[in-house]
Design a protein around this motif. Sequence first.
Motif, PDB file in Angstrom:
ATOM      1  N   THR A   3      14.486   5.167  -4.120  1.00 50.32           N
ATOM      2  CA  THR A   3      14.303   6.260  -5.074  1.00 50.32           C
ATOM      3  C   THR A   3      13.157   7.112  -4.604  1.00 50.32           C
ATOM      4  N   MET A   4      13.364   8.413  -4.433  1.00 53.65           N
ATOM      5  CA  MET A   4      12.325   9.302  -3.922  1.00 53.65           C
ATOM      6  C   MET A   4      11.970  10.317  -4.991  1.00 53.65           C
ATOM      7  N   LEU A   5      10.689  10.462  -5.201  1.00 51.71           N
ATOM      8  CA  LEU A   5      10.213  11.324  -6.278  1.00 51.71           C
ATOM      9  C   LEU A   5       9.183  12.303  -5.742  1.00 51.71           C
ATOM     10  N   THR A 207       8.653   5.718  -3.453  1.00 51.26           N
ATOM     11  CA  THR A 207       9.807   5.087  -2.815  1.00 51.26           C
ATOM     12  C   THR A 207       9.943   3.654  -3.317  1.00 51.26           C
ATOM     13  N   SER A 208      11.170   3.186  -3.374  1.00 47.65           N
ATOM     14  CA  SER A 208      11.487   1.824  -3.807  1.00 47.65           C
ATOM     15  C   SER A 208      12.311   1.154  -2.717  1.00 47.65           C
ATOM     16  N   GLN A 209      11.875  -0.056  -2.300  1.00 46.99           N
ATOM     17  CA  GLN A 209      12.569  -0.741  -1.202  1.00 46.99           C
ATOM     18  C   GLN A 209      12.817  -2.204  -1.565  1.00 46.99           C
ATOM     19  N   ILE A 215      12.399  -9.488  -4.200  1.00 51.47           N
ATOM     20  CA  ILE A 215      11.182  -8.734  -4.464  1.00 51.47           C
ATOM     21  C   ILE A 215      11.394  -7.278  -4.061  1.00 51.47           C
ATOM     22  N   ARG A 216      10.972  -6.369  -4.924  1.00 43.70           N
ATOM     23  CA  ARG A 216      11.061  -4.940  -4.655  1.00 43.70           C
ATOM     24  C   ARG A 216       9.646  -4.396  -4.396  1.00 43.70           C
ATOM     25  N   THR A 217       9.538  -3.506  -3.408  1.00 50.49           N
ATOM     26  CA  THR A 217       8.270  -2.841  -3.107  1.00 50.49           C
ATOM     27  C   THR A 217       8.304  -1.416  -3.649  1.00 50.49           C
TER      28      THR A 217
END
Length: 302
Positions: A3-5, A207-209, A215-217
């Motif tokens: 997700t880019m903001l 950003t979401s990875q 686990i999400r960063t």
Amino acid sequence: MSTMLPVLLSLLLLVGLANTQDGRYSLRFHYTGVSRPKAGFPSFQATGYLNDLAFLHYDSNGQVAKPLGPWTQVKGMMDWEKETQLQKAREDTFMETLKDIMNYYQDGGNHTLQGRFGCELRDNNYCGAFWTYIYDGQEYIKFITEIPAWFPRQTKAVFTKVKWEREGSVQRAKAYLEKECPRLLRNYLQHSKTFLDSKDAPSVLITSQEGPENIRTLKCDAYNFYPRPVSMYWTRPGIPVETYEWGDIALGEDGKYHSWVMVKVPSSDTGPYLCHVQHSSLAQTLTVPWNQGQESQAAGDQ
């Protein structure tokens, strides 16, 4: 999934963190000499900085002191011919020092010497200075204005200390740091405060990875901001979130800064999480939300 903001801000300073508006300004020079430079690269180069903005450059290839950035449009701040002669003289002295140090170590290989010196004003009054030399990445010798004296940081630097003090370097260094450097800085500020007091608000990118072990960063980037001081942190609504990693506040070639802050959360957690950015260009803390699968934009008050 990512997700880019992007959030682009362009407002002027109202209130914020400590910055150049509190009356603090600095003048500093960075010198680098290399005993065996690569083909086409200078053996010596010098860059002058007002606060953290480069305004002057000289190197042994061109042998001409030149203004940088917005100072290319400034008239009357410096006599560039005289500055060129000064930097040439400093080049000779600096490279001689590098040869001396190599002789002390009896090592004729490839070596690098760096010099860092400068002063600072607060409310137009002298409030500090520094002068240090770094040999092959390790501090070699530094000047202590309070004593005053050169203080060796490596064993062989004792030879440099004795040589310089015999030549009267202590008195010259102290006079430069406490009198000449502040005088130059006050003069430069007459032509430079417009640039040094400018404010550029940060753009923000989240950003979401997805990672291993469910686990999400979440990473919050702030970029294109000036001046340097910035504060960044994550929360869930009303609850602080432990930071996993902070990025250094890095200066780009365009004179703007970049930093980031990162947290780790369970992949099943859909949020919301909030990234908070505080900067002197912002009227209030910028709060940017993250929700899984949702894009949103935010901007501070104009």
